[in-house]
Scaffold this motif. Structure first.
Motif: not given
Length: 293
Positions: A245-272
Motif C-alpha cells: 500500500m505504501d511504495t514511497s520508500q521504494w527505488s524509482s528504478s523498481h521494475v514495477s514502476f516501469q511496468v505500471l507506468g507509475i511513480k513511488p508512493g503514487s499508488s499501491p503496487v500489487c504482484h502475483f
C-alpha cells in the motif's frame, strides 16, 4: 566437486506437503467451477507485451485491476521439480557451508563452478542481494534451511505464534508461461496483521529471501482462468497476490514502476506470486497451523 546432499534433504513440493498436513488444509482444492461473464479489460500500462520485454516482469498490477472480469497478461513460470532441482539442506548441513560473498571463490570451488560460469554469476547475485541492507521498515533474512525460515517467521510473529503458509496453485494443462488471464471470482482478502513473504533465489541448494515490511500490505487469493483452457476446469490458477500500500520508500528504478507506468508512493503496487514462493500469515483464530506444539 558437487556436494553430496544428505537423504534428509527435500524439495519444495515436499515442504508444501508437510505444511499442508500441518495446517490440516487441502491446498489442492480447485474451486475453478464457477461461471461468470468475462468482461474484457486492458490496463493501459499492461498492454506492453513487446517481444523485447522480459515477460517475467508481467506479474505486477494495481489494486484497481483486482476485480471480477478483468483480463491481463500474466507470467507464471512453470514448476517441474526433478531429481536435479535444488533441495533444502538440513540446518546442520547448511550451517557447515559458508553463506557469504567474501567466501565466493571457495564456494565456487566447493560446488565445482568456474568463475565465469552462469552459475557463478547467479550465486554472486544471490549473495549480494542477501547482504544488502534492508530498506526502511524492512526486516529480512535469507533462509538456507526450513528451520531457519521458520525461525525467521517466529521472530516476526512471536515465539509462540501459530501461522499458515499460502502459495499459488497452478492447475494449468498448458506449458505456456505468458498468457491472458481473467479473474473469474471475487478476490478474497486474507485478513492478517502481519505477513512474511519468501522468494526463491538461484543457488545450488534452496535459498529463500524472506522479508517483512512494517508498511501496510494486503494479501489476496485470486481465481484466474487462462485463455488457453478448453473448458471451465482447465488452465485454472488459484493465485496468491500481495498489494504493497505504501511504495514511497521504494527505488524509482523498481521494475514495477516501469511496468505500471507509475511513480513511488503514487499508488499501491500489487504482484502475483509464482508457485514456489511462499506467504506466511499468523492465525488469528483457533485453527491449527504451523507453530503448534
Amino acid at each position: 566437486m558437487h556436494p553430496k546432499f544428505s537423504p534428509w534433504s527435500f524439495s519444495l513440493p515436499l515442504l508444501l506437503l508437510m505444511i499442508t498436513y500441518a495446517n490440516g488444509e487441502n491446498t489442492q482444492n480447485n474451486e475453478g467451477t464457477h461461471h461468470h461473464q468475462h468482461q474484457q479489460h486492458h490496463h493501459e500500462s499492461h498492454d506492453t507485451t513487446s517481444p523485447h520485454m522480459d515477460h517475467s516482469v508481467l506479474v505486477f498490477f494495481t489494486l484497481d485491476d483486482l476485480k471480477v472480469g478483468n483480463t491481463m497478461p500474466i507470467y507464471f513460470r512453470g514448476t517441474n521439480p526433478s531429481s536435479s532441482s535444488p533441495h533444502f539442506l538440513p540446518k546442520e548441513e547448511a550451517e557447515l557451508i559458508p553463506f557469504s560473498h567474501s567466501k565466493l571463490p571457495s564456494l565456487l570451488h566447493h560446488f565445482g563452478f568456474s568463475r565465469n560460469s552462469p552459475q557463478a554469476t547467479a550465486m554472486e547475485d544471490t549473495l549480494r542481494q542477501c547482504e544488502l541492507r534492508p530498506i526502511q521498515g524492512e526486516t529480512k533474512s535469507c533462509a538456507t534451511s526450513l528451520e531457519s525460515m521458520l525461525d525467521f517467521v517466529h521472530k516476526i510473529f512471536g515465539l509462540n505464534s501459530k501461522f499458515k503458509v499460502l502459495n499459488t496453485q497452478e492447475f494449468a494443462k498448458t506449458g505456456k508461461f505468458l498468457q491472458n488471464y481473467t479473474i473469474f471470482d471475487d478476490p478474497r482478502e486474507v485478513l492478517a496483521p502481519k505477513m512474511v513473504a519468501c522468494h526463491t533465489m538461484p543457488y545450488p541448494y534452496v535459498v529463500y529471501y524472506c522479508h517483512h515490511q512494517e508498511s501496510e500490505s494486503k494479501v489476496f487469493e485470486v481465481s484466474l482462468k487462462g485463455e488457453n483452457g478448453s473448458n471451465d476446469n482447465e488452465n485454472i490458477v488459484e493465485a496468491v497476490a500481495v498489494c504493497h500500500m505504501d511504495t514511497s520508500q521504494w527505488s524509482s528504478s523498481h521494475v514495477s514502476f516501469q511496468v505500471l507506468g507509475i511513480k513511488p508512493g503514487s499508488s499501491p503496487v500489487c504482484h502475483f506470486f509464482p508457485a514456489d514462493n511462499l506467504v506466511w500469515v499468523p492465525l488469528t483464530d483457533n485453527h491449527e497451523g504451523f507453530g503448534d506444539n
